[in-house]
Design an enzyme around this catalytic site. Sequence first.
Site, PDB file in Angstrom:
ATOM      1  N   HIS A 188       0.817  -1.213   0.000  1.00  0.00           N
ATOM      2  CA  HIS A 188       0.000   0.000   0.000  1.00  0.00           C
ATOM      3  C   HIS A 188       0.855   1.269   0.000  1.00  0.00           C
ATOM      4  O   HIS A 188       0.400   2.307  -0.448  1.00  0.00           O
ATOM      5  CB  HIS A 188      -0.988  -0.017   1.161  1.00  0.00           C
ATOM      6  CG  HIS A 188      -2.145  -0.895   0.874  1.00  0.00           C
ATOM      7  ND1 HIS A 188      -2.234  -2.165   1.350  1.00  0.00           N
ATOM      8  CD2 HIS A 188      -3.224  -0.711   0.079  1.00  0.00           C
ATOM      9  CE1 HIS A 188      -3.331  -2.727   0.880  1.00  0.00           C
ATOM     10  NE2 HIS A 188      -3.955  -1.863   0.116  1.00  0.00           N
ATOM     11  N   ARG A 295     -10.113   4.687  -1.157  1.00  0.00           N
ATOM     12  CA  ARG A 295      -9.630   3.842  -0.054  1.00  0.00           C
ATOM     13  C   ARG A 295      -9.846   4.602   1.258  1.00  0.00           C
ATOM     14  O   ARG A 295      -8.942   5.253   1.775  1.00  0.00           O
ATOM     15  CB  ARG A 295      -8.142   3.523  -0.241  1.00  0.00           C
ATOM     16  CG  ARG A 295      -7.841   2.518  -1.353  1.00  0.00           C
ATOM     17  CD  ARG A 295      -6.360   2.157  -1.362  1.00  0.00           C
ATOM     18  NE  ARG A 295      -6.084   0.977  -2.134  1.00  0.00           N
ATOM     19  CZ  ARG A 295      -5.737   0.978  -3.435  1.00  0.00           C
ATOM     20  NH1 ARG A 295      -5.627   2.108  -4.078  1.00  0.00           N
ATOM     21  NH2 ARG A 295      -5.492  -0.150  -4.058  1.00  0.00           N
ATOM     22  N   ARG A 331     -15.033   2.840  -0.704  1.00  0.00           N
ATOM     23  CA  ARG A 331     -14.863   1.509  -0.122  1.00  0.00           C
ATOM     24  C   ARG A 331     -14.827   1.659   1.394  1.00  0.00           C
ATOM     25  O   ARG A 331     -14.093   2.507   1.919  1.00  0.00           O
ATOM     26  CB  ARG A 331     -13.553   0.877  -0.597  1.00  0.00           C
ATOM     27  CG  ARG A 331     -13.282  -0.415   0.175  1.00  0.00           C
ATOM     28  CD  ARG A 331     -12.077  -1.133  -0.291  1.00  0.00           C
ATOM     29  NE  ARG A 331     -10.843  -0.509   0.127  1.00  0.00           N
ATOM     30  CZ  ARG A 331      -9.653  -0.924  -0.291  1.00  0.00           C
ATOM     31  NH1 ARG A 331      -9.570  -1.919  -1.148  1.00  0.00           N
ATOM     32  NH2 ARG A 331      -8.551  -0.333   0.123  1.00  0.00           N
ATOM     33  N   GLU A 429     -12.122  -9.905  -4.346  1.00  0.00           N
ATOM     34  CA  GLU A 429     -10.672  -9.964  -4.150  1.00  0.00           C
ATOM     35  C   GLU A 429     -10.246 -11.217  -3.396  1.00  0.00           C
ATOM     36  O   GLU A 429      -9.100 -11.347  -2.993  1.00  0.00           O
ATOM     37  CB  GLU A 429     -10.149  -8.694  -3.466  1.00  0.00           C
ATOM     38  CG  GLU A 429     -10.857  -8.305  -2.197  1.00  0.00           C
ATOM     39  CD  GLU A 429     -10.363  -6.982  -1.614  1.00  0.00           C
ATOM     40  OE1 GLU A 429      -9.342  -6.462  -2.056  1.00  0.00           O
ATOM     41  OE2 GLU A 429     -11.031  -6.484  -0.701  1.00  0.00           O
ATOM     42  N   ASN A 452      -5.116  -6.957  -6.700  1.00  0.00           N
ATOM     43  CA  ASN A 452      -3.928  -7.044  -5.834  1.00  0.00           C
ATOM     44  C   ASN A 452      -4.109  -8.178  -4.826  1.00  0.00           C
ATOM     45  O   ASN A 452      -3.254  -9.032  -4.665  1.00  0.00           O
ATOM     46  CB  ASN A 452      -3.702  -5.733  -5.071  1.00  0.00           C
ATOM     47  CG  ASN A 452      -3.743  -4.528  -5.974  1.00  0.00           C
ATOM     48  OD1 ASN A 452      -3.450  -4.644  -7.150  1.00  0.00           O
ATOM     49  ND2 ASN A 452      -4.136  -3.387  -5.445  1.00  0.00           N
ATOM     50  N   ASP A 453      -5.251  -8.163  -4.151  1.00  0.00           N
ATOM     51  CA  ASP A 453      -5.503  -9.241  -3.193  1.00  0.00           C
ATOM     52  C   ASP A 453      -5.929 -10.529  -3.893  1.00  0.00           C
ATOM     53  O   ASP A 453      -5.591 -11.617  -3.437  1.00  0.00           O
ATOM     54  CB  ASP A 453      -6.566  -8.810  -2.170  1.00  0.00           C
ATOM     55  CG  ASP A 453      -5.949  -7.964  -1.066  1.00  0.00           C
ATOM     56  OD1 ASP A 453      -4.839  -8.305  -0.619  1.00  0.00           O
ATOM     57  OD2 ASP A 453      -6.555  -6.949  -0.687  1.00  0.00           O
ATOM     58  N   ARG A 463       1.634 -10.396  -0.842  1.00  0.00           N
ATOM     59  CA  ARG A 463       1.965  -9.266  -1.709  1.00  0.00           C
ATOM     60  C   ARG A 463       2.994  -8.323  -1.099  1.00  0.00           C
ATOM     61  O   ARG A 463       3.579  -7.488  -1.759  1.00  0.00           O
ATOM     62  CB  ARG A 463       0.686  -8.486  -2.092  1.00  0.00           C
ATOM     63  CG  ARG A 463       0.020  -7.784  -0.950  1.00  0.00           C
ATOM     64  CD  ARG A 463      -1.385  -7.323  -1.314  1.00  0.00           C
ATOM     65  NE  ARG A 463      -1.457  -5.929  -1.677  1.00  0.00           N
ATOM     66  CZ  ARG A 463      -2.584  -5.218  -1.717  1.00  0.00           C
ATOM     67  NH1 ARG A 463      -3.747  -5.794  -1.436  1.00  0.00           N
ATOM     68  NH2 ARG A 463      -2.584  -3.968  -2.048  1.00  0.00           N
TER      69      ARG A 463
HETATM   70  C1  PEP Z   1      -7.027  -4.897  -4.351  1.00  0.00           C
HETATM   71  O1  PEP Z   1      -6.845  -5.730  -3.477  1.00  0.00           O
HETATM   72  O2  PEP Z   1      -6.812  -5.104  -5.564  1.00  0.00           O
HETATM   73  C2  PEP Z   1      -7.502  -3.542  -3.990  1.00  0.00           C
HETATM   74  C3  PEP Z   1      -7.866  -2.680  -4.916  1.00  0.00           C
HETATM   75  O3  PEP Z   1      -7.516  -3.203  -2.677  1.00  0.00           O
HETATM   76  P1  PEP Z   1      -6.177  -2.852  -1.853  1.00  0.00           P
HETATM   77  O4  PEP Z   1      -5.027  -2.763  -2.818  1.00  0.00           O
HETATM   78  O5  PEP Z   1      -6.415  -1.583  -1.144  1.00  0.00           O
HETATM   79  O6  PEP Z   1      -6.053  -4.037  -0.936  1.00  0.00           O
HETATM   80 MG    MG Z   2      -7.589  -5.383  -1.450  1.00  0.00          MG
END
Ligand code: PEP
Ligand code: MG
Length: 538
Positions: A188, A295, A331, A429, A452-453, A463
Amino acid sequence: MKAYRGKSVLHGIAIGKLYVIEKKESSWTKTTIADADREIARFQRAREEAQTELDELYQEALEQVGEENAMIFDVHKMMLEDLDYIEGVENRIRTEMVNAEYAVTVTGEEFSAVFSSMDDEYMKARAADVIDISGRVVKILEGREDAELHTKEAVIVLADDLSPSETIQMDKSKILAIVTKHGSANSHTAILARSLNIPSLVNTEIDITKDYHGKGAVVDGVEGVLYIEPDAQTLSVKEKEQAKIQENAEKLRLLIGKENRTKDGRTINLYANMGNVEDVDKVLLNDAGGIGLFRSEFLYLGREDFPTEEEQFTAYKEVVSRMEGKKVIIRTLDIGADKKADYFGLDAEENPALGYRAIRICLTRPEIFKTQLRAIYRASAFGTVAIMFPMIISVEEIRKIKGIVEEVRTELQKEDISYGDVELGIMIETPAAALLSDELAKEVSFFSIGTNDLTQYTLAIDRQNQKLEPFYDSHHPAVLKLIEMTIQNGHKEGIWVGICGELAADDTLTETFLDMGLDELSVSPVYILQLREKIRSL
Ligand code: PEP
Ligand code: MG
């Protein structure tokens, strides 16, 4: 000249002076001391220095975020003046003949336990504060520094690592680039740097020492190299490249106001990801069609206590109003894992990414969730708002969420507070959500795929772990299959499907996503016009 390789987070070039942030890890142990008076004097000096720090923090906060938010530093200062607390530490040093670090920590924990057991909500919340002030005194006793920037000119920040909450606290107008020895491109902190349009390198092969502080440097986010004290030729080449990047950015600006339409007439929504209220400037500057991922947890980071309903309402209202009717998808709180705030009082976990985070916290601590939902619903009266929920794994969760949303709406109606028509959606996710997307689609108005998740959980790859970066592959066929399945299942139920993970900005996949029938891509503002150009070329 020295050159160090790193992993680029954003393709930009920055030229400026280095600012080294040396954060030593806390490393004290309990020791027996010989001279109690001397140890008490050490404690008193550290306590006074902590008070000076708190005075400065109060002044800074007063200027930046107003008196109400600044008050917390005054409260901390008062706690450090509390005679019971001071006597508690001094008595422990004298009777147990222990070092100040130990006496302060244990006394802080005892006071915190007393606050936690009180019935009064305000007093309960002070439990985290007393841990915080004790931590500040111990930090000074150990001679550690904060990740704070004390500079008048903008600089290239060089640090071993930075957490999202440390990054969020820095004055962004003072940052030209960020270079860290550790960290992964999917963290992040990296995402934050990208959304702020700050060229950055992570996982850089450099041993950071204070000697670098103040030296001239170039961060090349295209090649992934940090040059320290660049020679005249390198500097001149990089200056030219930097000018070229700026020229290209200017050219892209000709696409402002144009449609995201392919040559054969397919259109797709291009929305922006953001985390702070100030990011709206970049969202508007880059002509995003809406905000696809706000976010909201960033509002909770880098502070001492929960943001109140009023504070959140003010933040959401500002964003929603400035977007003038364009959709803003907020979100709900996705705290946990790498995004931490002490005042939540979360336990340390073996596997934080698989732990107590996001919707799991909201559903078990509904008072936190409801405060946020009330603030979002109130802001919805000022524009077009949608809400999406993170880390969903089941239909039951959505039903519970809807129940809580209904309670909030009923409360607002009773209080005669108006709100708008709010679309409810979820993030896809987790593999569970993708696999159940046929059933989940019956419950909500949209899906936004968090790649991403989704990559992390599908491939069982952390990650955050920089060693695993070569294995972290969002193009993995299993991930792409889950994306396609989600789009098809969403469309079967007539709902729209987007991607808000970092993969959305990967233009080597834009055509694939269009072929899959995706309806929306939500990316850091800096990528909007590049993607528009790509879409228009297809
Ligand atoms: C993700 O997981 O792709 C996402 C957009 O949320 P974050 O990166 O904040 O976990
Ligand atoms: Mg996420």
